[in-house]
Design a protein around this motif. Sequence first.
Motif, short mmCIF file in Angstrom:
data_model
loop_
_atom_site.label_atom_id
_atom_site.label_comp_id
_atom_site.label_asym_id
_atom_site.label_seq_id
_atom_site.Cartn_x
_atom_site.Cartn_y
_atom_site.Cartn_z
N HIS A 241 29.02 36.67 40.89
CA HIS A 241 27.98 35.71 40.62
C HIS A 241 28.13 34.45 41.54
O HIS A 241 28.93 33.66 41.28
N GLU A 242 27.21 34.41 42.35
CA GLU A 242 27.30 33.37 43.59
C GLU A 242 26.48 32.44 43.22
O GLU A 242 25.29 32.31 42.73
N ARG A 243 26.95 31.09 43.51
CA ARG A 243 26.51 29.73 43.00
C ARG A 243 26.82 28.64 43.97
O ARG A 243 28.02 28.65 44.62
N TRP A 244 25.84 28.12 44.78
CA TRP A 244 26.10 26.99 45.67
C TRP A 244 25.52 25.75 45.28
O TRP A 244 24.33 25.70 44.79
N GLU A 245 26.09 24.62 45.75
CA GLU A 245 25.25 23.28 45.37
C GLU A 245 26.07 22.37 46.55
O GLU A 245 27.54 22.05 46.38
N GLY A 246 25.46 21.60 47.33
CA GLY A 246 25.77 20.74 48.27
C GLY A 246 26.69 21.51 49.34
O GLY A 246 27.76 20.77 49.57
N MET A 247 26.40 22.73 49.57
CA MET A 247 27.05 23.39 50.58
C MET A 247 28.60 23.86 50.13
O MET A 247 29.64 24.09 50.90
N ARG A 248 28.74 23.68 48.87
CA ARG A 248 29.99 24.09 48.17
C ARG A 248 29.73 25.13 47.24
O ARG A 248 28.94 25.35 46.49
N HIS A 249 30.59 26.38 47.31
CA HIS A 249 30.59 27.44 46.52
C HIS A 249 31.30 27.28 45.04
O HIS A 249 32.29 26.72 45.11
N ASP A 250 30.52 28.19 44.30
CA ASP A 250 31.22 28.08 42.74
C ASP A 250 30.92 29.46 42.48
O ASP A 250 30.16 29.59 41.54
N THR A 251 31.63 30.56 42.84
CA THR A 251 31.38 32.04 42.72
C THR A 251 32.51 32.63 41.77
O THR A 251 33.76 32.39 42.10
N THR A 252 32.04 33.20 40.90
CA THR A 252 32.91 34.23 40.16
C THR A 252 32.66 35.54 40.57
O THR A 252 31.69 36.06 40.47
N LEU A 253 33.83 36.18 40.74
CA LEU A 253 33.91 37.63 40.78
C LEU A 253 34.45 38.16 39.50
O LEU A 253 35.50 37.93 39.07
N GLU A 254 33.82 39.27 38.82
CA GLU A 254 33.77 39.72 37.72
C GLU A 254 34.03 41.10 37.61
O GLU A 254 33.37 41.98 38.10
N VAL A 255 35.36 41.39 37.19
CA VAL A 255 35.87 42.89 37.49
C VAL A 255 35.71 43.29 36.02
O VAL A 255 35.93 43.07 34.98
N SER A 256 34.95 44.65 36.00
CA SER A 256 34.46 45.31 34.81
C SER A 256 35.25 46.38 34.68
O SER A 256 35.09 46.98 33.42
N ASP A 257 36.17 47.05 35.47
CA ASP A 257 36.91 48.17 35.26
C ASP A 257 38.08 48.02 36.32
O ASP A 257 37.73 47.80 37.63
N LEU A 258 39.31 48.31 35.72
CA LEU A 258 40.42 48.25 36.73
C LEU A 258 41.45 49.12 36.12
O LEU A 258 41.92 48.89 34.95
N PHE A 259 41.88 50.23 36.65
CA PHE A 259 42.95 51.02 36.24
C PHE A 259 43.90 51.68 37.51
O PHE A 259 43.08 51.95 38.51
N ALA A 260 45.12 52.03 37.23
CA ALA A 260 45.77 52.38 38.68
C ALA A 260 46.64 53.55 37.81
O ALA A 260 47.35 53.05 36.65
N ALA A 261 47.31 54.59 38.55
CA ALA A 261 48.39 55.22 38.34
C ALA A 261 49.58 54.73 38.53
O ALA A 261 50.61 55.10 37.95
N THR A 262 49.82 53.75 39.27
CA THR A 262 50.97 53.18 39.56
C THR A 262 51.11 51.53 39.58
O THR A 262 50.12 51.04 40.00
N PRO A 263 52.28 51.01 39.41
CA PRO A 263 52.20 49.39 39.59
C PRO A 263 51.93 48.99 41.00
O PRO A 263 51.21 47.89 41.42
N ALA A 264 52.50 49.78 42.05
CA ALA A 264 51.96 49.36 43.37
C ALA A 264 50.45 49.55 43.71
O ALA A 264 49.99 48.84 44.08
N ALA A 265 49.90 50.33 43.17
CA ALA A 265 48.31 50.51 43.37
C ALA A 265 47.49 49.45 42.80
O ALA A 265 46.56 49.14 43.23
#
Length: 423
Positions: A241-265
């Motif tokens: 969700h990208e937002r700019w004001e006065g050439m400054r960004h205020d962007t949120t990256l929203e993770v909807s799903d995250l899963f992994a088989a190992t701690p390293a992954a």
Amino acid sequence: MSSRRQHGQQVEVRAVDPDEQLAWLSSSRRTFLHPRTVTPEHVEHRRPAWEGQRLTGAFDGERVVGTYRSWDWPLPVPGGPGHALLTDHVSSVTVAPTHRRRGILTRMITADLRAAKERGVPMAYLVAGEAPIYGRYGFGAAVGGQVLEVRAPAPLAHLPAPVEDVVVELVEDADLRAEAPALHAAVAASRPGAVRRPERYWDEVLGLAPGPGEESSDRRPALLARDATGAAAGVARYRTHERWEGMRHDTTLEVSDLFAATPAAQAALWQHLLSVDIVDRVRVTDRPLDDPLPELLHDRRRALPVEASDHLWTRLLDVPAALAARGWLGPEGACVLEVHDALGLAGGRWRLDLEAGSVVAVATAAEPDVSCDIGALSAAYLGETPLVALAAAGRVRGEAAAVARLSAQLAWRPTTWPTLGHF
């Protein structure tokens, strides 16, 4: 209006016929404030998902004033892979605002729970839109979840080995279809409360089977982590969700799903997500309460819970069968447990003998060491809600040492995982 009508006795509760499914779906979505008009095309789109499911409606004449849907579905329980319980999955529960407080929900839910009990299904579960409702029917809040928000960039200080062998690929949603389902099933099998996702879930959520009026091209970017052998080891789906004001960004990256088989992954996925350019915060939903993300960071305070809530509510229907199906930790020993059930489905008194990680429950007339209502035991069943906390709230009674011992035996690590995938 007569008292007979006020108490909903003229409302008929029964199975929904195929030609009534449009009215049923319209009523359900209207009560859930769904903004779109429901069409016959929506019904046709949903019918494959309804195969094998039970659609119940409350009918006032020809008008649908209540909806209820359930189906039998396995749910992982404490004990690790191989420990699962067949459950009565409850969904689409609505009563029209014009017909509330007439006992309609009570008629729908009690009939369904009794039928599940008669089929030999040991437990029911649901996601509660309104928390005060389901405790009346013996459900307890068993799975919690949280939303974490991270101020970015957020460098990781702790990288579990062998994270250097994990390769992260930037892909699109559709690229996950071949490998994500099997990976999710394997990961979910080790986490109590992780709902198995049917094949149709993946087609719809990845934009491969869009519903009427939905754009198939509206796909999210995704990450696929591979281990040293090239096998899929982790998945993350997100949007920005990208937002700019006065050439400054205020962007949120929203993770909807995250899963992994190992701690390293999992660490490799986070390493990528927390270093994306022009992103100011990363927000991730539906995380377990013991999520390791804060411990991975150089500054754990950069990952803060901004929201937490109960997620999955469970309801035991056969106490001995459910207790025997799960794995157990904590001290071995015996306990006499008495359970009260206002609906008369699962109450009783049993001697529980814990030995070598399993329990045998035998009916007994001996004096109880611990007593509780079915909702309290249901809340503690998946291992996350401590029985001692319920005792402090007055829902569990008994000598303190006996309650503490049973609470320790019921506890499980890792804790539950609030992942969903039902249709």
